[in-house]
Design a protein around this motif. Structure first.
Motif, short mmCIF file in Angstrom:
data_model
loop_
_atom_site.label_atom_id
_atom_site.label_comp_id
_atom_site.label_asym_id
_atom_site.label_seq_id
_atom_site.Cartn_x
_atom_site.Cartn_y
_atom_site.Cartn_z
N LYS A 80 -7.35 22.08 -0.71
CA LYS A 80 -5.81 22.73 -0.82
C LYS A 80 -5.33 22.63 -2.27
CE LYS A 80 -4.81 21.33 3.79
NZ LYS A 80 -3.66 20.66 4.66
N ASP A 89 0.54 27.85 -3.26
CA ASP A 89 -0.78 27.89 -2.27
C ASP A 89 -0.73 26.52 -1.40
OD1 ASP A 89 -1.67 30.21 -3.09
OD2 ASP A 89 -2.70 29.15 -4.85
N THR A 90 -0.09 25.51 -2.06
CA THR A 90 -0.60 24.30 -1.20
C THR A 90 0.64 23.86 -0.28
OG1 THR A 90 -1.78 23.63 -3.52
CG2 THR A 90 -1.35 21.77 -1.74
N ASP A 91 0.13 23.84 0.91
CA ASP A 91 1.06 23.71 1.98
C ASP A 91 2.01 22.36 1.74
OD1 ASP A 91 -1.04 21.93 2.89
OD2 ASP A 91 -1.09 22.96 4.66
N LYS A 94 4.14 22.86 -1.64
CA LYS A 94 4.90 23.84 -2.02
C LYS A 94 6.51 23.61 -1.39
CE LYS A 94 3.42 27.70 0.32
NZ LYS A 94 3.13 28.87 1.38
N GLU A 110 -0.31 12.66 2.69
CA GLU A 110 -1.36 13.36 3.36
C GLU A 110 -2.39 12.55 3.82
OE1 GLU A 110 -1.47 17.03 4.44
OE2 GLU A 110 0.57 16.39 3.99
#
Ligand code: NI
Length: 138
Positions: A80, A89-91, A94, A110
């Motif tokens: 990611k 781009d990175t959930d 973001k 995460e």
């Protein structure tokens, strides 16, 4: 007596980001964030170190299977962030200011539930060879 062993998995990734406050001018953002505020983005070659701690499991002699640790880090983090724009781009990044302080906390969040209970000890993120940031979940 149980003996605690600390295992570090090192990974690298390259990513772009921009540190800025939308209400400030480019000049004001530069004064606050330096080159990380570059309007057309800029990049870092990051080094990520994930430290897992625990007693050695008698059956395997492992704290954790390094293959499993590597797969978890790749699936949930590296895929990611590597060659991505962290702002867009990175959930899991973001919407937050992508400083290394905030990124290292986001990576911890995460990973902590993906690893066996209580095993994650520390996450370190090297932004340059001179600066690294570490989070231990507190
Ligand atoms: Ni930067």
């Amino acid at each position: 007596m149980e003996k605690k062993v600390y295992l570090t998995r090192r990974e690298t990734f390259a990513a772009a980001h921009r540190l800025f406050k939308p209400e400030l001018s480019d000049k004001e953002n530069f004064e606050l964030f330096g080159k990380c505020s570059n309007p057309n983005w800029h990049g870092h070659n990051y080094i990520l170190e994930v430290v897992v701690a625990g007693n050695v499991i008698a059956d395997t002699g492992f704290v954790i299977d390094v293959k499993d640790l590597k797969e978890i880090i790749h699936k949930y983090i590296i895929s990611k962030v590597d060659h991505k724009n962290l702002n867009l781009d990175t959930d899991f990044i973001k919407g937050i200011m992508p400083t290394s302080e905030n990124i290292v906390i986001a990576i911890w969040k995460e990973l902590v539930d993906k690893l066996p209970d209580g095993k994650l000890y520390s996450v370190k993120l090297y932004e340059t060879e001179n600066n690294y940031f570490e989070y231990k979940g507190e």
